[in-house]
Design an enzyme around this catalytic site. Structure first.
Site, short mmCIF file in Angstrom:
data_model
loop_
_atom_site.label_atom_id
_atom_site.label_comp_id
_atom_site.label_asym_id
_atom_site.label_seq_id
_atom_site.Cartn_x
_atom_site.Cartn_y
_atom_site.Cartn_z
N HIS A 60 0.90 -1.35 0.08
CA HIS A 60 0.15 0.06 -0.16
C HIS A 60 0.86 1.41 0.26
O HIS A 60 1.45 1.82 0.88
CB HIS A 60 -1.21 -0.34 1.01
N HIS A 62 1.33 5.18 -2.18
CA HIS A 62 0.90 6.12 -3.10
C HIS A 62 2.58 7.02 -3.67
O HIS A 62 2.59 7.79 -2.85
CB HIS A 62 0.22 7.47 -2.15
N ASN A 94 -4.75 6.04 -7.15
CA ASN A 94 -5.91 7.60 -6.79
C ASN A 94 -5.11 8.62 -7.38
O ASN A 94 -4.54 9.57 -6.79
CB ASN A 94 -6.22 7.93 -5.44
N ASP A 152 -8.57 3.26 -3.77
CA ASP A 152 -8.40 4.07 -2.95
C ASP A 152 -8.22 4.79 -2.93
O ASP A 152 -8.30 5.60 -3.62
CB ASP A 152 -7.02 2.43 -2.37
N HIS A 179 -10.75 -0.25 1.01
CA HIS A 179 -11.04 0.81 1.70
C HIS A 179 -12.56 1.03 1.73
O HIS A 179 -12.83 1.80 1.61
CB HIS A 179 -10.64 2.64 -0.06
N HIS A 232 -5.67 -1.15 5.39
CA HIS A 232 -5.64 -0.33 6.53
C HIS A 232 -6.94 -0.52 7.69
O HIS A 232 -6.90 0.58 8.07
CB HIS A 232 -5.37 1.49 6.21
N ASN A 278 -6.35 9.32 7.17
CA ASN A 278 -7.70 8.50 7.25
C ASN A 278 -7.87 6.74 6.88
O ASN A 278 -6.97 6.53 6.06
CB ASN A 278 -8.67 8.39 5.67
N ASP A 305 1.04 2.66 3.57
CA ASP A 305 -0.10 3.41 3.56
C ASP A 305 0.84 4.79 3.05
O ASP A 305 0.53 5.85 2.72
CB ASP A 305 -1.75 3.43 4.46
#
Ligand code: ZN
Length: 424
Positions: A60, A62, A94, A152, A179, A232, A278, A305
């Site tokens: 996970h 980004h 995303n 996500d 998510h 998460h 989040n 994350d």
């Protein structure tokens, strides 16, 4: 072409192996694991006093590319990964535009290969534009190389769309990474509902905003016997739901992140936006539930994350600040310091959660030190304490609540496919 990692303490959860041993690498592949290997043609890497484990697999992250390269890109993200001992990452979709078509899936994978530091894998969106209304061409996205499906950053709010997505992903034998969040219950809250939120005068997010959505997603997947990976998890009740579903034989896996076992919502005190994420940081009861869930295998994996943001996204009022923290350069040390050094779990269990089990969830052949496996290896030091310095991070994001923390578990070397990609 030959290398021997000598005198390290080798941890290989796939074989339940944790002993002093040498590892012979030949052409990027693990050829032998044994005591006292000698080969005069081989270059020797001395790992005396250090832990030698399979490179971490982070399901996970980004990496923000395409679209938000001012926050992170695949190159800077890859550098952060190898500094943290991570050799495989799974990117979340995303981005801008979101990764909802084959061309973008191929772009991310190819850019990762060109950068050449970590194995960059990617999820693809469940719904077009992550809008929650129309499914993507899931078969085509799998064909293009996507490893899982996720929206996500956003939940799939429609139960019917989620059900259809699970039907298709089951046909394709791919996991849906959810998510799970009920936006109506979030109701513009910005941190966990509780004492600290009240003191700060901030609108709270009830734990049920996560737990109720996790339960829904589990029930949908279970009814179809589809594979669901819950991203998460942070609340006691989410973990209870996963535990019960696994006991019933549902094909559920789950992950948590280091911040959910090292921090509570008290970290938001002083309107600290580097503690805003989040799902939000919870309370002591949830932290304990997360640790228990990891120890008993209810939670399969620890992912970061990793969510880099530009300083301008965080240096604003708490309610307006972006969600998320960077995590790639602190995850192993936080796991070691807070789970192993405290005696809650063994080193084998930690590496299982950070490498072997996450690799298995996406059907990867990595995450082991078995003979014949790609030589993806992290060598780290558990004896020497070090101080986290955000200013020294490779990631473009400096949004970490751990600046100044003293931890154990510093990465000394990261090897990917037999090639040293980081040396500390
Ligand atoms: Zn998420």
């Amino acid at each position: 072409m030959k290398q021997i990692i000598k005198n390290g303490f080798v941890v290989n959860p796939a074989k339940n192996f944790a002993e002093k041993a040498d590892i012979l690498i030949n052409y990027g592949v693990i050829e032998r694991v044994a005591e006292n290997i000698d080969d005069y043609d081989a270059k020797v890497i001395d790992a005396s006093g250090l832990i030698v484990a399979p490179g971490l697999v982070d399901l996970h992250v980004h990496f923000r590319e395409p679209g938000y390269e001012h926050k992170e890109d695949i190159t800077s993200g890859s550098r952060a990964a190898v500094k943290g001992g991570v050799t495989t990452v799974l990117c979340m979709p995303n981005t801008n535009p979101p990764i909802d078509n084959a061309a973008l899936v191929e772009y991310v994978i190819n850019k990762g290969k060109k950068t050449g530091l970590v194995n960059v894998l990617t999820t693809a969106c469940i719904t077009k534009g992550q809008e929650g209304t129309e499914l993507t061409e899931m078969a085509e996205l799998k064909e293009a190389g996507a490893s899982a499906f996720s929206d996500d950053g956003k939940p799939v709010s429609s139960s019917m769309i989620m059900r259809r997505a699970l039907e298709y992903s089951k046909m394709l034998d791919m996991p849906i990474m959810s998510h799970s969040e009920d936006l109506a219950l979030v109701d513009n809250g910005s941190m966990n509902d509780g004492y600290t939120a009240t003191c700060l005068g901030l609108r709270g997010i009830p734990k049920s905003a996560e737990s109720a959505a996790v339960s829904r997603d589990i029930l949908l997947a279970e009814e179809l016997n589809a594979r669901l990976h819950v991203c998460h998890v942070s609340t006691k009740n989410s973990i209870e739901a996963v535990r019960a579903a696994k006991a019933r034989g549902a094909r559920i896996t789950a992950e948590t992140a280091p911040h959910y076992f090292t921090l509570t919502d008290k970290a938001c005190d002083g309107f600290n936006t580097n503690a805003k994420m989040n799902p939000p940081l919870r309370d002591d009861e949830d932290v304990e539930a997360v640790i228990r869930g990891l120890c008993d295998g209810t939670i399969d994996s620890i992912a970061t994350d990793h969510a880099p943001h530009h300083v301008d996204d965080k240096r604003v009022e708490f309610e307006k600040a972006a969600n998320g923290i960077v995590g790639l350069e602190t995850s192993l040390a936080l796991g070691y310091t807070y789970l192993v050094k405290t005696g809650r779990m063994s080193l084998l269990q930690l590496i299982d959660c950070m490498s072997t089990k996450p690799a298995a969830i996406i059907g990867s052949d990595r995450g082991t030190l078995n003979v014949g496996a790609p030589a993806d290896i992290v060598i780290f030091d558990t004896d020497e304490e070090f101080t986290v310095r955000v200013s020294e991070f490779e990631t473009k994001g400096k949004n970490s609540p751990y600046d100044g923390w003293k931890l154990f578990g510093k990465v000394r070397r990261t090897i990917n496919g037999g090639r040293t990609v980081y040396k500390g």
